[in-house]
Design an enzyme around this catalytic site. Structure first.
Site, PDB file in Angstrom:
ATOM      1  N   GLU A  75       0.833  -1.190   0.000  1.00  8.54           N
ATOM      2  CA  GLU A  75       0.000   0.000   0.000  1.00  8.54           C
ATOM      3  C   GLU A  75       0.877   1.253   0.000  1.00  8.54           C
ATOM      4  O   GLU A  75       1.940   1.279   0.616  1.00  8.54           O
ATOM      5  CB  GLU A  75      -0.919  -0.004   1.226  1.00  8.54           C
ATOM      6  CG  GLU A  75      -1.963  -1.107   1.112  1.00  8.54           C
ATOM      7  CD  GLU A  75      -2.895  -1.213   2.313  1.00  8.54           C
ATOM      8  OE1 GLU A  75      -4.070  -1.540   2.097  1.00  8.54           O
ATOM      9  OE2 GLU A  75      -2.464  -0.972   3.451  1.00  8.54           O
ATOM     10  N   CYS A 128       3.287   8.667   0.937  1.00 10.82           N
ATOM     11  CA  CYS A 128       3.813   7.762   1.956  1.00 10.82           C
ATOM     12  C   CYS A 128       4.085   6.418   1.277  1.00 10.82           C
ATOM     13  O   CYS A 128       3.171   5.763   0.785  1.00 10.82           O
ATOM     14  CB  CYS A 128       2.803   7.625   3.094  1.00 10.82           C
ATOM     15  SG  CYS A 128       3.350   6.522   4.395  1.00 10.82           S
ATOM     16  N   CYS A 136       6.760  -6.428   7.475  1.00  9.16           N
ATOM     17  CA  CYS A 136       7.855  -5.827   8.243  1.00  9.16           C
ATOM     18  C   CYS A 136       8.303  -6.821   9.305  1.00  9.16           C
ATOM     19  O   CYS A 136       7.495  -7.553   9.864  1.00  9.16           O
ATOM     20  CB  CYS A 136       7.366  -4.548   8.924  1.00  9.16           C
ATOM     21  SG  CYS A 136       8.671  -3.644   9.796  1.00  9.16           S
ATOM     22  N   CYS A 194       6.567  -4.210  15.942  1.00 13.18           N
ATOM     23  CA  CYS A 194       6.234  -3.266  17.015  1.00 13.18           C
ATOM     24  C   CYS A 194       4.827  -3.579  17.527  1.00 13.18           C
ATOM     25  O   CYS A 194       3.930  -3.899  16.748  1.00 13.18           O
ATOM     26  CB  CYS A 194       6.338  -1.827  16.515  1.00 13.18           C
ATOM     27  SG  CYS A 194       8.030  -1.444  15.988  1.00 13.18           S
ATOM     28  N   CYS A 229       1.596  -1.927  15.941  1.00 14.40           N
ATOM     29  CA  CYS A 229       1.546  -1.679  14.497  1.00 14.40           C
ATOM     30  C   CYS A 229       0.957  -2.867  13.751  1.00 14.40           C
ATOM     31  O   CYS A 229       1.373  -4.008  13.952  1.00 14.40           O
ATOM     32  CB  CYS A 229       2.949  -1.388  13.980  1.00 14.40           C
ATOM     33  SG  CYS A 229       3.022  -1.104  12.209  1.00 14.40           S
ATOM     34  N   GLU A 250      10.511  -1.501   7.149  1.00 13.49           N
ATOM     35  CA  GLU A 250      11.555  -0.756   7.857  1.00 13.49           C
ATOM     36  C   GLU A 250      12.643  -0.425   6.824  1.00 13.49           C
ATOM     37  O   GLU A 250      13.390  -1.318   6.399  1.00 13.49           O
ATOM     38  CB  GLU A 250      12.086  -1.632   9.008  1.00 13.49           C
ATOM     39  CG  GLU A 250      13.387  -1.189   9.619  1.00 13.49           C
ATOM     40  CD  GLU A 250      13.441   0.287  10.018  1.00 13.49           C
ATOM     41  OE1 GLU A 250      12.511   0.771  10.689  1.00 13.49           O
ATOM     42  OE2 GLU A 250      14.421   0.967   9.629  1.00 13.49           O
ATOM     43  N   SER A 267      11.943   7.152   7.913  1.00 11.80           N
ATOM     44  CA  SER A 267      11.567   6.871   9.293  1.00 11.80           C
ATOM     45  C   SER A 267      12.041   5.473   9.673  1.00 11.80           C
ATOM     46  O   SER A 267      11.810   4.508   8.953  1.00 11.80           O
ATOM     47  CB  SER A 267      10.042   6.970   9.430  1.00 11.80           C
ATOM     48  OG  SER A 267       9.648   6.620  10.729  1.00 11.80           O
ATOM     49  N   SER A 291      11.716   6.367  15.222  1.00 10.64           N
ATOM     50  CA  SER A 291      10.552   5.898  15.964  1.00 10.64           C
ATOM     51  C   SER A 291      11.006   5.536  17.377  1.00 10.64           C
ATOM     52  O   SER A 291      11.481   4.431  17.623  1.00 10.64           O
ATOM     53  CB  SER A 291       9.937   4.682  15.262  1.00 10.64           C
ATOM     54  OG  SER A 291       9.282   5.106  14.095  1.00 10.64           O
ATOM     55  N   LEU A 292      10.865   6.489  18.294  1.00 13.57           N
ATOM     56  CA  LEU A 292      11.398   6.297  19.648  1.00 13.57           C
ATOM     57  C   LEU A 292      10.348   5.679  20.570  1.00 13.57           C
ATOM     58  O   LEU A 292      10.559   4.639  21.157  1.00 13.57           O
ATOM     59  CB  LEU A 292      11.899   7.643  20.191  1.00 13.57           C
ATOM     60  CG  LEU A 292      12.700   7.554  21.487  1.00 13.57           C
ATOM     61  CD1 LEU A 292      13.987   6.779  21.293  1.00 13.57           C
ATOM     62  CD2 LEU A 292      12.997   8.955  22.027  1.00 13.57           C
ATOM     63  N   ASN A 331      -3.384   5.108  16.554  1.00 18.44           N
ATOM     64  CA  ASN A 331      -4.503   4.731  15.703  1.00 18.44           C
ATOM     65  C   ASN A 331      -4.889   3.321  16.111  1.00 18.44           C
ATOM     66  O   ASN A 331      -4.179   2.366  15.800  1.00 18.44           O
ATOM     67  CB  ASN A 331      -4.103   4.800  14.234  1.00 18.44           C
ATOM     68  CG  ASN A 331      -3.805   6.222  13.809  1.00 18.44           C
ATOM     69  OD1 ASN A 331      -4.605   7.129  14.058  1.00 18.44           O
ATOM     70  ND2 ASN A 331      -2.652   6.436  13.209  1.00 18.44           N
ATOM     71  N   CYS A 351      -1.128   5.983  10.097  1.00 19.28           N
ATOM     72  CA  CYS A 351       0.111   5.365  10.576  1.00 19.28           C
ATOM     73  C   CYS A 351      -0.149   4.022  11.228  1.00 19.28           C
ATOM     74  O   CYS A 351      -1.011   3.906  12.102  1.00 19.28           O
ATOM     75  CB  CYS A 351       0.783   6.242  11.620  1.00 19.28           C
ATOM     76  SG  CYS A 351       1.245   7.830  10.996  1.00 19.28           S
TER      77      CYS A 351
HETATM   78  N1  SAH Z   1       9.483   1.044  10.200  1.00 16.31           N
HETATM   79  C1  SAH Z   1       9.608   2.478  10.137  1.00 16.31           C
HETATM   80  C2  SAH Z   1       8.632   3.064   9.173  1.00 16.31           C
HETATM   81  C3  SAH Z   1       7.183   2.978   9.611  1.00 16.31           C
HETATM   82  S1  SAH Z   1       6.682   4.604   9.835  1.00 16.31           S
HETATM   83  C4  SAH Z   1       9.490   3.066  11.534  1.00 16.31           C
HETATM   84  O1  SAH Z   1       9.133   2.332  12.446  1.00 16.31           O
HETATM   85  O2  SAH Z   1       9.794   4.231  11.716  1.00 16.31           O
HETATM   86  C5  SAH Z   1       5.237   4.520  10.584  1.00 16.31           C
HETATM   87  C6  SAH Z   1       5.187   5.335  11.859  1.00 16.31           C
HETATM   88  O3  SAH Z   1       3.899   5.090  12.405  1.00 16.31           O
HETATM   89  C7  SAH Z   1       6.199   4.842  12.885  1.00 16.31           C
HETATM   90  O4  SAH Z   1       6.658   5.854  13.702  1.00 16.31           O
HETATM   91  C8  SAH Z   1       5.345   3.871  13.656  1.00 16.31           C
HETATM   92  O5  SAH Z   1       5.855   3.623  14.911  1.00 16.31           O
HETATM   93  C9  SAH Z   1       4.015   4.580  13.700  1.00 16.31           C
HETATM   94  N2  SAH Z   1       2.905   3.691  13.998  1.00 16.31           N
HETATM   95  C10 SAH Z   1       2.868   2.361  13.844  1.00 16.31           C
HETATM   96  N3  SAH Z   1       1.682   1.866  14.275  1.00 16.31           N
HETATM   97  C11 SAH Z   1       0.957   2.927  14.689  1.00 16.31           C
HETATM   98  C12 SAH Z   1      -0.361   3.059  15.213  1.00 16.31           C
HETATM   99  N4  SAH Z   1      -1.165   2.018  15.378  1.00 16.31           N
HETATM  100  N5  SAH Z   1      -0.776   4.314  15.535  1.00 16.31           N
HETATM  101  C13 SAH Z   1       0.022   5.370  15.332  1.00 16.31           C
HETATM  102  N6  SAH Z   1       1.256   5.292  14.832  1.00 16.31           N
HETATM  103  C14 SAH Z   1       1.734   4.092  14.522  1.00 16.31           C
END
Ligand code: SAH
Length: 381
Positions: free
Chosen positions: A116, A129, A136, A140, A143, A186, A217, A240-241, A316, A359
């Site tokens: 997507e 995006c 992935c 996380c 996600c 990632e 990111s 992504s901290l 989200n 996201c």
């Molecule tokens: N793998 C990379 C790129 C993904 S970016 C990364 O982790 O940075 C997508 C962003 O959305 C990341 O910061 C991720 O942590 C965040 N994200 C993932 N799931 C989410 C959710 N359910 N609600 C809000 N943000 C989310």
């Protein structure tokens, strides 16, 4: 007999791992080549260099992939191109538009896999995006893409191809847009393909995208992050901290066990950030998990001395995600605590939630990785 069986299994396993890792361009797909590669391929066939530039401009400036429509090429060259090369292009399987104007593209790749890509208008610029992997490996906890596991890496042509398809479908071939590598996958887990896509997208004979319009990111895969800092075409960086301590982050982002908070922050301090620029720290806010005033204070302390801005992303929520979104008041309180301590902070407005384009909501069902692919995914962590 038994030994042979095992050997065959191991060979099969290695083959699958190779397929997962394999991002090498096929020699015949022009979409995998940057301009230098295209010129080389043309030179190897005794064709003139400038022809490569012409073809590159057709593909990326005008969005044309039908060789017969490349009218300034001699007929015999067109015939040769048609027989010796393909121009792999993701196909639009469906488009869905959100009430807020966000548009989600479901794209089919050459092997039938799906990814997507999302168009987010007026943020204030136009943003694409883009995905870097099918699925992935990072898993996380909040996600949806992470739930798929890693199916495979995208090739450079598939990454740049998403941009090509969106720009063409949306009429953006000659209008500026930004790119965020925040779709599925990632990016630093697919480093070479991402950098090859950067070379393709930033070439002045094609889209001529400025690397400053690209944001990568990442969860912070350190060796790749160090390498990124030495690249000529360097995108903006977002980390992504999601939590200020190892105990909290480890429970949310599994790779934190390998590359912990202190190491990631130290790498960010070393990262060659351009003048007046900052590293974005993304922080998904989860009710009762990482959203307290104390967490905000710790975060401010952690980022002391880093050229940072914090982007808070209220979760989200989705079925199967075991967290809740904090109230707006809690998000405001967290943002204020950071701001009072001199940290630049913004709250990400969620876009396209009604079509599951926000996201962490990108997931393509029915694309489970095979057991061997799952093993390869686990081996990475
Ligand atoms: N793998 C990379 C790129 C993904 S970016 C990364 O982790 O940075 C997508 C962003 O959305 C990341 O910061 C991720 O942590 C965040 N994200 C993932 N799931 C989410 C959710 N359910 N609600 C809000 N943000 C989310």
């Amino acid at each position: 007999m038994v030994r042979l069986d095992r050997r065959a299994k191991i060979e099969k396993f290695l083959e699958v791992i190779q397929a997962v890792k394999d991002t090498a361009p096929t020699s015949t797909d022009l979409a995998e080549l940057d301009l230098a590669g295209l010129e080389e391929a043309f030179a190897a066939r005794g064709w003139e260099r400038f022809r490569a530039r012409q073809v590159f401009a057709w593909i990326y400036r005008r969005g044309v992939t039908d060789v017969d429509a490349m009218t300034d090429l001699p007929r015999d060259l067109r015939t040769a191109l048609n027989t010796e090369f393909t121009i792999g292009t993701p196909q639009v399987a469906s488009r869905e538009q959100s009430a807020d104007g966000t548009e989600k593209f479901l794209l089919t790749l050459a092997d039938g896999r799906h990814i997507e890509s999302v168009f987010i208008p007026d943020t204030p610029s136009m943003t694409f995006c883009i995905s870097t992997q099918v699925g992935c490996a990072m898993a996380c906890a909040f996600c949806l893409t992470g739930k798929m596991g890693l199916v495979r890496n995208l090739t450079a042509g598939e990454i740049a191809g998403q941009v090509r398809v969106l720009a063409r479908s949306l009429g953006f071939l000659d209008r500026p847009f930004n790119i965020v590598l925040m779709g599925m996958g990632e990016p630093l887990h697919n480093y070479d393909a991402v950098m090859q896509a950067m070379r393709i997208l930033c070439d002045e004979h094609g889209f001529h995208l400025s690397p400053r319009r690209v944001t990568l990111s990442t969860v912070g895969i350190l060796p790749a992050l160090e390498k990124l800092g030495r690249e000529e075409l360097m995108p903006n960086l977002a980390i992504s901290l999601h939590a200020p301590t190892d105990a909290q982050r480890g429970a949310l982002v599994p790779i934190n066990k390998k590359y912990g908070v202190a190491e990631v922050i130290a790498a960010c301090k070393r990262f060659p950030v351009r003048k007046r620029d900052r590293i974005t720290f993304e922080y998904v806010m989860l009710a009762g998990v990482n959203d307290s005033v104390d967490d905000a204070r710790k975060l401010a302390r952690l980022l002391d001395g880093v050229k940072a801005k914090v982007n808070l992303i209220p979760l989200n929520a989705a079925a199967g995600i075991p967290f809740e979104r904090p109230s707006d008041d809690v998000v405001d309180r967290f943002a204020r605590t950071l701001a009072e301590r001199g940290v630049t902070v913004s709250v990400r407005k969620s876009r396209g939630r009604d079509i599951r384009a926000a996201c962490g909501q990108l997931i393509v069902e029915g694309q489970r990785p095979s057991p061997a692919q799952r093993l390869a995914t686990l081996a990475f962590r």
